[in-house]
Design an enzyme around this catalytic site. Structure first.
Site, PDB file in Angstrom:
ATOM      1  N   SER A 147      -8.914  31.593 103.223  1.00 36.19           N
ATOM      2  CA  SER A 147      -8.604  30.457 102.338  1.00 36.19           C
ATOM      3  C   SER A 147      -7.607  29.518 103.013  1.00 36.19           C
ATOM      4  CB  SER A 147      -7.976  31.017 101.044  1.00 36.19           C
ATOM      5  OG  SER A 147      -7.231  30.022 100.356  1.00 36.19           O
ATOM      6  N   TYR A 160      -2.241  35.269  95.404  1.00 37.78           N
ATOM      7  CA  TYR A 160      -3.462  34.888  96.119  1.00 37.78           C
ATOM      8  C   TYR A 160      -3.144  34.564  97.575  1.00 37.78           C
ATOM      9  CZ  TYR A 160      -7.826  32.218  96.861  1.00 37.78           C
ATOM     10  OH  TYR A 160      -9.024  31.749  97.321  1.00 37.78           O
TER      11      TYR A 160
HETATM   12  P1  NAP Z   1     -15.838  32.787  91.884  1.00 37.02           P
HETATM   13  O1  NAP Z   1     -16.770  31.721  91.434  1.00 37.02           O
HETATM   14  O2  NAP Z   1     -14.693  33.184  91.001  1.00 37.02           O
HETATM   15  O3  NAP Z   1     -16.690  34.093  92.267  1.00 37.02           O
HETATM   16  C1  NAP Z   1     -16.018  35.257  92.625  1.00 37.02           C
HETATM   17  C2  NAP Z   1     -16.996  36.394  92.453  1.00 37.02           C
HETATM   18  O4  NAP Z   1     -16.347  37.629  92.742  1.00 37.02           O
HETATM   19  C3  NAP Z   1     -17.543  36.505  91.023  1.00 37.02           C
HETATM   20  O5  NAP Z   1     -18.929  36.745  91.055  1.00 37.02           O
HETATM   21  C4  NAP Z   1     -16.802  37.715  90.471  1.00 37.02           C
HETATM   22  O6  NAP Z   1     -17.534  38.415  89.504  1.00 37.02           O
HETATM   23  C5  NAP Z   1     -16.674  38.566  91.713  1.00 37.02           C
HETATM   24  N1  NAP Z   1     -15.637  39.588  91.592  1.00 37.02           N
HETATM   25  C6  NAP Z   1     -14.368  39.421  91.184  1.00 37.02           C
HETATM   26  N2  NAP Z   1     -13.716  40.599  91.203  1.00 37.02           N
HETATM   27  C7  NAP Z   1     -14.606  41.543  91.625  1.00 37.02           C
HETATM   28  C8  NAP Z   1     -14.539  42.944  91.855  1.00 37.02           C
HETATM   29  N3  NAP Z   1     -13.422  43.635  91.642  1.00 37.02           N
HETATM   30  N4  NAP Z   1     -15.657  43.575  92.284  1.00 37.02           N
HETATM   31  C9  NAP Z   1     -16.810  42.886  92.479  1.00 37.02           C
HETATM   32  N5  NAP Z   1     -16.946  41.547  92.284  1.00 37.02           N
HETATM   33  C10 NAP Z   1     -15.838  40.894  91.868  1.00 37.02           C
HETATM   34  O7  NAP Z   1     -15.168  32.367  93.282  1.00 37.02           O
HETATM   35  P2  NAP Z   1     -15.687  31.383  94.430  1.00 37.02           P
HETATM   36  O8  NAP Z   1     -15.055  30.060  94.242  1.00 37.02           O
HETATM   37  O9  NAP Z   1     -17.169  31.502  94.566  1.00 37.02           O
HETATM   38  O10 NAP Z   1     -14.967  32.052  95.710  1.00 37.02           O
HETATM   39  C11 NAP Z   1     -15.573  33.136  96.380  1.00 37.02           C
HETATM   40  C12 NAP Z   1     -14.582  33.631  97.409  1.00 37.02           C
HETATM   41  O11 NAP Z   1     -14.146  32.541  98.230  1.00 37.02           O
HETATM   42  C13 NAP Z   1     -13.303  34.215  96.804  1.00 37.02           C
HETATM   43  O12 NAP Z   1     -12.835  35.266  97.620  1.00 37.02           O
HETATM   44  C14 NAP Z   1     -12.322  33.042  96.858  1.00 37.02           C
HETATM   45  O13 NAP Z   1     -10.972  33.502  96.909  1.00 37.02           O
HETATM   46  C15 NAP Z   1     -12.719  32.402  98.151  1.00 37.02           C
HETATM   47  N6  NAP Z   1     -12.389  30.987  98.277  1.00 37.02           N
HETATM   48  C16 NAP Z   1     -12.805  30.093  97.335  1.00 37.02           C
HETATM   49  C17 NAP Z   1     -12.506  28.732  97.529  1.00 37.02           C
HETATM   50  C18 NAP Z   1     -12.946  27.661  96.562  1.00 37.02           C
HETATM   51  O14 NAP Z   1     -12.480  26.520  96.706  1.00 37.02           O
HETATM   52  N7  NAP Z   1     -13.791  27.954  95.587  1.00 37.02           N
HETATM   53  C19 NAP Z   1     -11.815  28.323  98.662  1.00 37.02           C
HETATM   54  C20 NAP Z   1     -11.370  29.297  99.564  1.00 37.02           C
HETATM   55  C21 NAP Z   1     -11.681  30.620  99.367  1.00 37.02           C
HETATM   56  P3  NAP Z   1     -17.484  37.957  87.969  1.00 37.02           P
HETATM   57  O15 NAP Z   1     -18.158  36.604  87.915  1.00 37.02           O
HETATM   58  O16 NAP Z   1     -18.239  39.025  87.252  1.00 37.02           O
HETATM   59  O17 NAP Z   1     -16.025  37.887  87.594  1.00 37.02           O
HETATM   60  C1  GCO Z   2      -5.920  26.835  94.167  1.00 37.30           C
HETATM   61  C2  GCO Z   2      -7.366  26.990  94.572  1.00 37.30           C
HETATM   62  C3  GCO Z   2      -7.439  27.471  96.019  1.00 37.30           C
HETATM   63  C4  GCO Z   2      -8.865  27.593  96.455  1.00 37.30           C
HETATM   64  C5  GCO Z   2      -8.965  28.005  97.885  1.00 37.30           C
HETATM   65  C6  GCO Z   2      -8.421  26.985  98.820  1.00 37.30           C
HETATM   66  O1  GCO Z   2      -5.587  27.143  93.014  1.00 37.30           O
HETATM   67  O2  GCO Z   2      -5.153  26.391  95.031  1.00 37.30           O
HETATM   68  O3  GCO Z   2      -8.059  27.875  93.711  1.00 37.30           O
HETATM   69  O4  GCO Z   2      -6.772  28.691  96.139  1.00 37.30           O
HETATM   70  O5  GCO Z   2      -9.527  28.553  95.701  1.00 37.30           O
HETATM   71  O6  GCO Z   2      -8.440  29.268  98.123  1.00 37.30           O
HETATM   72  O7  GCO Z   2      -8.760  27.380 100.137  1.00 37.30           O
END
Ligand code: NAP
Ligand code: GCO
Length: 264
Positions: A147, A160
């Site tokens: 991230s 986080y």
């Molecule tokens: P999201 O929409 O919240 O999806 C996360 C998924 O992980 C959901 O399907 C959730 O299931 C599942 N999950 C949570 N806890 C779990 C557990 N204990 N066991 C199995 N599954 C679990 O998040 P996203 O935005 O797609 O992000 C996906 C990944 O990328 C995360 O690691 C996040 O930190 C990272 N990330 C996201 C962003 C962003 O901008 N979106 C940026 C950087 C990094 P449920 O739906 O059933 O809760």
């Molecule tokens: C926040 C956001 C971020 C993104 C991502 C950025 O609250 O700042 O959720 O944490 O999810 O991780 O890279």
């Protein structure tokens, strides 16, 4: 450049938490390169719905219900997947949560839960899958979802950031310990992407939305499909000599100190 460098035909990929969001987008990308897709989620109804979504995209995915923090369940389900589908060649540790609470107000239990899911979960998953890769002696690919918070702090996301900073270093240790088995462990570091995880700070006129648009040189939020190239690269032979690297896909955020609010 031979395109077969990026060919995943015959490979099986497990993407955790890929019932929607970035995980599903990356899984669809790996499928487009020829991989067989396996995913998990916590909820059977979400797994069922996701299977229909994948099918609508022409992908016969395999869905499983388990918690990445439950070591016994992970061991059992990895063995079940490898028996029912195929040995796992590619693991994307995508499952994760965030809690946005100032440290002075945050319950220790909430801090621990984020660390458990976002850092201990990838450790548990990585160990279970790597043990099988080592036994088979054919190497493999592990990709950890890092991230911006692997590099930067931000108000209210201490747990986080601690988890994602730790995940960057766990990725480097996986690379260190497992390279000799032909396993490459790398990270993908997304910038700010439009998913359900960021919806609370992106929609409904939230001021953070404008902040990110201004702070990101590309001037916009990322589209989940824009992670597919990085996922295919790190899952394929094209990255066989890349190890311990975090590939940031962030529209330029980490490249810049930012600009004054009155500057375009
Ligand atoms: P999201 O929409 O919240 O999806 C996360 C998924 O992980 C959901 O399907 C959730 O299931 C599942 N999950 C949570 N806890 C779990 C557990 N204990 N066991 C199995 N599954 C679990 O998040 P996203 O935005 O797609 O992000 C996906 C990944 O990328 C995360 O690691 C996040 O930190 C990272 N990330 C996201 C962003 C962003 O901008 N979106 C940026 C950087 C990094 P449920 O739906 O059933 O809760
Ligand atoms: C926040 C956001 C971020 C993104 C991502 C950025 O609250 O700042 O959720 O944490 O999810 O991780 O890279």
């Amino acid at each position: 450049m031979s395109h077969t460098l990026f060919d995943l035909t015959g490979k099986t990929a497990l993407v955790t938490g890929a019932s929607h969001g970035l995980g599903m987008a990356m899984a669809k990308g790996l499928a487009s390169a020829g991989a067989t897709i396996v995913f998990n989620d916590l909820d059977s109804e979400r797994v069922k719905q996701a299977l229909e979504d994948y099918k609508a995209s022409g992908i016969e995915a395999h869905g499983y219900v388990f918690d990445v923090t439950d070591e016994e369940a992970v061991k059992l389900q990895v063995a079940t997947i490898e028996s029912e589908v195929a040995p796992i060649d590619i693991l994307i540790n995508n499952a994760g949560i965030i809690k946005r609470v100032p440290m002075l107000d945050m319950a220790v239990s909430d801090f621990r839960q984020v660390i458990d899911i976002d850092l201990v979960g990838p450790f548990i998953m990585g160990r279970a899958v790597a043990a099988s890769m080592v036994r088979r002696g054919k190497g493999g690919k592990i990709i950890n979802m890092c991230s911006m918070m692997s590099e930067l702090g931000r108000n209210s996301v201490s747990a986080y950031a601690a988890a994602k900073g730790g995940l960057k270093m766990l990725t480097r240790n996986m690379a260190t310990e497992w390279a000799k088995y032909g396993i490459q462990a790398n990270g993908i570091g997304p910038g700010y992407f439009a998913t359900s995880q960021t919806a609370p700070i992106r929609v409904g006129g939230h001021p953070f939305n404008e902040f990110i648009i201004h702070r990101t040189p590309a001037g916009r939020w990322g589209n989940p499909d824009e992670l597919q190239g990085a996922a295919i690269f790190l899952a394929s032979a094209a990255s066989d000599f890349v190890n311990g690297h975090v590939l940031y896909v962030d529209g330029g955020i980490l490249a810049t100190i930012g600009k004054p609010s009155n500057e375009e």
